[in-house]
Scaffold this active site. Structure first.
Site, PDB file in Angstrom:
ATOM      1  N   ASP A  36       0.869  -1.178   0.000  1.00  0.00           N
ATOM      2  CA  ASP A  36       0.000   0.000   0.000  1.00  0.00           C
ATOM      3  C   ASP A  36       0.904   1.225   0.000  1.00  0.00           C
ATOM      4  OD1 ASP A  36      -3.208   0.300   0.742  1.00  0.00           O
ATOM      5  OD2 ASP A  36      -2.046   2.090   1.246  1.00  0.00           O
ATOM      6  N   ASP A  59       3.962   1.944  -4.803  1.00  0.00           N
ATOM      7  CA  ASP A  59       3.218   2.759  -5.756  1.00  0.00           C
ATOM      8  C   ASP A  59       3.009   1.896  -6.997  1.00  0.00           C
ATOM      9  OD1 ASP A  59       2.255   4.503  -7.654  1.00  0.00           O
ATOM     10  OD2 ASP A  59       3.899   5.944  -7.482  1.00  0.00           O
ATOM     11  N   VAL A  60       1.773   1.459  -7.242  1.00  0.00           N
ATOM     12  CA  VAL A  60       1.531   0.519  -8.339  1.00  0.00           C
ATOM     13  C   VAL A  60       1.697   1.155  -9.707  1.00  0.00           C
ATOM     14  CG1 VAL A  60      -0.001  -0.940  -6.966  1.00  0.00           C
ATOM     15  CG2 VAL A  60      -0.970   0.929  -8.331  1.00  0.00           C
ATOM     16  N   TYR A 153     -13.005   6.505 -14.130  1.00  0.00           N
ATOM     17  CA  TYR A 153     -13.096   5.250 -13.387  1.00  0.00           C
ATOM     18  C   TYR A 153     -13.660   4.139 -14.268  1.00  0.00           C
ATOM     19  CZ  TYR A 153     -14.125   2.118  -9.469  1.00  0.00           C
ATOM     20  OH  TYR A 153     -14.158   1.052  -8.611  1.00  0.00           O
ATOM     21  N   LYS A 157     -11.775   0.628 -15.538  1.00  0.00           N
ATOM     22  CA  LYS A 157     -12.264  -0.693 -15.154  1.00  0.00           C
ATOM     23  C   LYS A 157     -12.650  -1.525 -16.377  1.00  0.00           C
ATOM     24  CE  LYS A 157     -11.636  -0.215 -10.775  1.00  0.00           C
ATOM     25  NZ  LYS A 157     -10.601  -0.999 -10.054  1.00  0.00           N
TER      26      LYS A 157
END
Length: 258
Positions: A36, A59-60, A153, A157
């Site tokens: 996280d 940090d993805v 968003y 997705k």
């Protein structure tokens, strides 16, 4: 259903859904590298769950860092079986009011690029280890529908759903499964934005049973998808939205007394 002996990497481990997944995985016998952005939140999670959890600030949106997380899991626990790409972000805003650097780029970096990086790094690690693996991605019911206020968003997705399908196809010869879960309206901090707009009652009624879904309910679905019992589920996004995308408001009961 059991995850006994499994080793997992989980991104976004300290959010509402992520924390529930971590707890569920550990309760099912897995060891988890929880990642996280928040070091204090990770420390609290490790203190709660003990030696079954290792932590890493991640940090993805940084592919090198995501790759390092796969390495860290193997160094810590000796192997890797499951990667859960759960980190996500979003805030309601009308499209015409967007500033791309604030309202599109950051959401795409986490929700779309972060999942892509997780899929790629996990696939490479499983192949390197010469063992089967499972990748689970967090999508959303919004990935298959249009809605107001959530342009960035929804687009991100939808990308997760397609990445899940394409990766499953390419990874199948390596005995790597890739699937996704699409939550509906979940009782997590991301709902606060809708509360601020006075939309809480509205979004609650959009589930068939007119209630928000609890994070633990999503976590149980994820645990099943990650388990050997779900071995035939591949390239699929499983909706967990209490019927969100399958119906409109039931008008008969609303106007029965009119």
């Amino acid at each position: 259903m059991s995850l006994e002996g499994k080793v997992a990497v989980l991104t976004g481990a300290c959010g509402g859904i992520g924390k529930a997944i971590t707890r569920t995985f550990v309760s099912q016998g897995a060891r988890v590298l929880a990642t996280d952005l928040s070091a204090p939140a990770l420390a609290d999670l490790q203190q709660e769950l003990g030696d079954s959890v290792a932590t890493m600030v991640l940090d993805v949106s940084d592919f090198t860092a995501v790759t390092s997380a796969m390495d860290r899991a193997v160094e810590t626990f000796g192997t890797l079986d499951v990667v859960m790409n759960n980190a996500g972000t979003g805030a309601p805003k009308l499209l015409l009011e967007h500033e791309p650097a604030q309202d599109y780029d950051p959401i795409t970096a986490v929700n779309q690029n972060g999942v892509y990086y997780g899929i790629l790094a996990a696939g490479r690690k499983f192949v390197e280890l010469d063992r089967p693996g499972v990748i689970v991605n967090t999508s959303s019911v919004y990935g298959t529908m249009a809605s107001e206020l959530t342009f960035s968003y929804n687009v991100s997705k939808a990308a997760v759903d397609m990445m899940t399908k394409c990766a499953a196809l390419e990874f199948a010869p390596h005995n790597i499964r890739v699937c996704a879960v699409a939550p509906g309206r979940v009782n997590t901090p991301i709902i606060e934005g809708y509360k601020a707009l006075g939309l809480l009652e509205h979004i609650t009624r959009e589930q068939m049973r007119e209630r928000l879904i609890e994070p633990e309910e999503i976590a149980r679905v994820v645990a099943f998808l990650a388990s050997d019992e779900a071995g035939c589920i591949n390239g699929t996004t499983v909706e967990a939205g209490d019927g969100f995308s399958g119906f409109k408001y039931p008008l008969t009961q609303r106007f029965a007394s009119a």
